[in-house]
Scaffold this active site. Structure first.
Site, PDB file in Angstrom:
ATOM      1  N   LYS A  72     -27.416  14.478   0.489  1.00 12.40           N
ATOM      2  CA  LYS A  72     -28.241  15.854   1.020  1.00 12.40           C
ATOM      3  C   LYS A  72     -28.264  15.774   2.474  1.00 12.40           C
ATOM      4  O   LYS A  72     -28.243  14.552   3.162  1.00 12.40           O
ATOM      5  CB  LYS A  72     -29.717  16.180   0.540  1.00 12.40           C
ATOM      6  CG  LYS A  72     -30.543  15.236   0.743  1.00 12.40           C
ATOM      7  CD  LYS A  72     -31.417  15.392   2.034  1.00 12.40           C
ATOM      8  CE  LYS A  72     -32.269  14.085   2.162  1.00 12.40           C
ATOM      9  NZ  LYS A  72     -32.607  13.687   3.570  1.00 12.40           N
ATOM     10  N   GLY A 115     -29.354   5.741   4.806  1.00 10.93           N
ATOM     11  CA  GLY A 115     -28.756   6.786   5.763  1.00 10.93           C
ATOM     12  C   GLY A 115     -29.573   7.811   6.090  1.00 10.93           C
ATOM     13  O   GLY A 115     -29.259   8.665   7.006  1.00 10.93           O
ATOM     14  N   ASP A 171     -37.417  13.580  -2.760  1.00  7.73           N
ATOM     15  CA  ASP A 171     -35.998  13.991  -2.672  1.00  7.73           C
ATOM     16  C   ASP A 171     -35.360  14.268  -3.863  1.00  7.73           C
ATOM     17  O   ASP A 171     -34.392  15.008  -3.911  1.00  7.73           O
ATOM     18  CB  ASP A 171     -35.135  13.295  -1.771  1.00  7.73           C
ATOM     19  CG  ASP A 171     -35.527  13.561  -0.132  1.00  7.73           C
ATOM     20  OD1 ASP A 171     -36.219  14.540   0.096  1.00  7.73           O
ATOM     21  OD2 ASP A 171     -35.221  12.709   0.714  1.00  7.73           O
TER      22      ASP A 171
HETATM   23  O1  C5P Z   1     -41.264  10.415  -1.694  1.00  9.12           O
HETATM   24  P1  C5P Z   1     -40.358   9.219  -1.236  1.00  9.12           P
HETATM   25  O2  C5P Z   1     -40.458   7.768  -2.139  1.00  9.12           O
HETATM   26  O3  C5P Z   1     -38.877   9.391  -0.904  1.00  9.12           O
HETATM   27  O4  C5P Z   1     -40.953   8.608   0.299  1.00  9.12           O
HETATM   28  C1  C5P Z   1     -40.696   7.375   0.839  1.00  9.12           C
HETATM   29  C2  C5P Z   1     -41.827   7.540   1.854  1.00  9.12           C
HETATM   30  O5  C5P Z   1     -41.394   8.343   3.044  1.00  9.12           O
HETATM   31  C3  C5P Z   1     -43.329   7.609   1.543  1.00  9.12           C
HETATM   32  O6  C5P Z   1     -43.663   6.417   1.110  1.00  9.12           O
HETATM   33  C4  C5P Z   1     -43.752   8.206   2.747  1.00  9.12           C
HETATM   34  O7  C5P Z   1     -44.164   6.821   3.632  1.00  9.12           O
HETATM   35  C5  C5P Z   1     -42.731   9.047   3.488  1.00  9.12           C
HETATM   36  N1  C5P Z   1     -42.950  10.275   3.185  1.00  9.12           N
HETATM   37  C6  C5P Z   1     -43.740  10.976   3.822  1.00  9.12           C
HETATM   38  N2  C5P Z   1     -43.914  12.353   3.464  1.00  9.12           N
HETATM   39  C7  C5P Z   1     -43.095  12.782   2.583  1.00  9.12           C
HETATM   40  C8  C5P Z   1     -42.136  12.157   2.161  1.00  9.12           C
HETATM   41  C9  C5P Z   1     -42.035  10.705   2.287  1.00  9.12           C
HETATM   42  O8  C5P Z   1     -44.697  10.446   4.424  1.00  9.12           O
HETATM   43  N3  C5P Z   1     -43.365  14.280   2.442  1.00  9.12           N
END
Ligand code: C5P
Length: 303
Positions: A13, A101, A140
């Protein structure tokens, strides 16, 4: 039965818009994101096994964990637990999406594992049930399941599809290094400490430009609040963005938390010679929107 193999393809994406709001009590940021799935894919093959395991091949495969921290393994385990399945799965990921990436490569693998294990184990979950599991795995992952073009709110996991006219042509440059998503969000917080973080939203102008296929309007509407922190952490990104614009790209933007840089092009064939000379892995041409994680070819063996 032993030879049964499920093949799933899941896309990368790009965030056309990524607006970051306040840090929530759960540690995530409120987001408004305009996602588009593009034609760079990981292919995930799933075969029956006693346990759940993963192997990885393809570009940068050595940078992908193959233990329980692999998002595809977590996805398979979550589905097995939820469905009460005791079977395992041998998962093999062929990477086509750049690793770390900012293109949701790990989320694509998780979405593919949900779709593939659901088919292998015949758990028969509806798409919305898989979406709920996807949201538990990462912000995501629900988008990697649906693909297309969609607005994500909440922490990015609450999706509403967006109408688009025509195809967008993208060139992606992958500079050296990797950026950790949590670290880029932390840098965002540091930079935003003195500002009031408003509730994030995707501007209506780019949504109507997408609907009418107005390329100049789309180019003008690309925006990423994580671009500034990503550039602070990896200053050469500014030079990559500038080179692409000098080469004639319609717009240039860091994708998600970076360091991939996405260039919007007015034609699929146009190259970006001065970006190419500076880019570690060269340039990747792709287009969007494309569908989310899909079964490619269920193969049934003689058994
Ligand atoms: O949801 P995901 O595991 O992909 O998120 C990875 C990290 O990115 C989270 O632990 C957080 O630190 C940050 N994040 C965030 N706010 C979001 C999505 C991700 O702060 N809405």
């Amino acid at each position: 039965m032993r030879d049964r193999r499920i093949l799933v393809r899941a896309p990368a994406k790009i965030n056309l818009v990524l607006r970051v709001g306040p840090l929530r009590p759960d540690g995530f940021h409120a987001l408004a994101s305009l996602f588009q799935a593009v034609s760079l894919f990981d292919t995930v093959s799933i075969t029956p096994a006693v346990d759940i395991s993963v192997t990885v091949s393809g570009a940068q495969a050595d940078q992908v964990p193959t233990d329980g921290s692999n998002l595809a393994v977590k996805a398979a385990m979550l589905l097995a637990d939820t469905a009460g399945v005791s079977s395992g799965a041998r998962i093999h990921i062929t990477k086509g999406i750049p690793v770390a990436g900012g293109m949701a490569g790990g989320s694509a693998d998780a979405a593919a594992a949900l779709v593939g294990c659901d088919a292998l184990w015949r758990t028969g979950f509806a798409r919305n049930e898989l979406s709920e599991l996807a949201a538990e795995l990462g912000s995501d992952v629900p988008f990697s399941l649906v693909g297309g073009t969609a607005i994500g709110t909440g922490r990015g996991e609450q999706l509403s599809p967006t109408l688009t006219r025509g195809t967008l042509n993208w060139v992606l440059a992958l500079p050296a290094g990797a950026l950790s998503t949590p670290a880029v969000f932390r840098e965002f917080d540091r930079l935003a400490a003195d500002r009031d973080a408003p509730q994030p939203e995707v501007a209506p102008a780019i949504i109507s430009a997408l609907r009418t296929g107005d390329l100049a309007g789309i180019a003008a509407g690309l925006a990423n609040d994580l671009q500034e922190p990503a550039i602070r952490m990896q200053p050469d990104l500014a030079e990559t963005l500038r080179r692409g614009l000098d080469d004639g790209a319609m717009a240039a933007i860091v994708s998600g938390s970076g360091p991939t840089v996405a260039f919007l092009q007015d034609s699929p064939d146009r190259d970006l010679p001065s970006v190419k000379s500076a880019s570690v892995r060269g340039l990747m041409h792709c287009h969007g929107p494309v569908p989310g994680a899909r079964l490619v070819e269920p193969v049934f063996g003689p058994g």
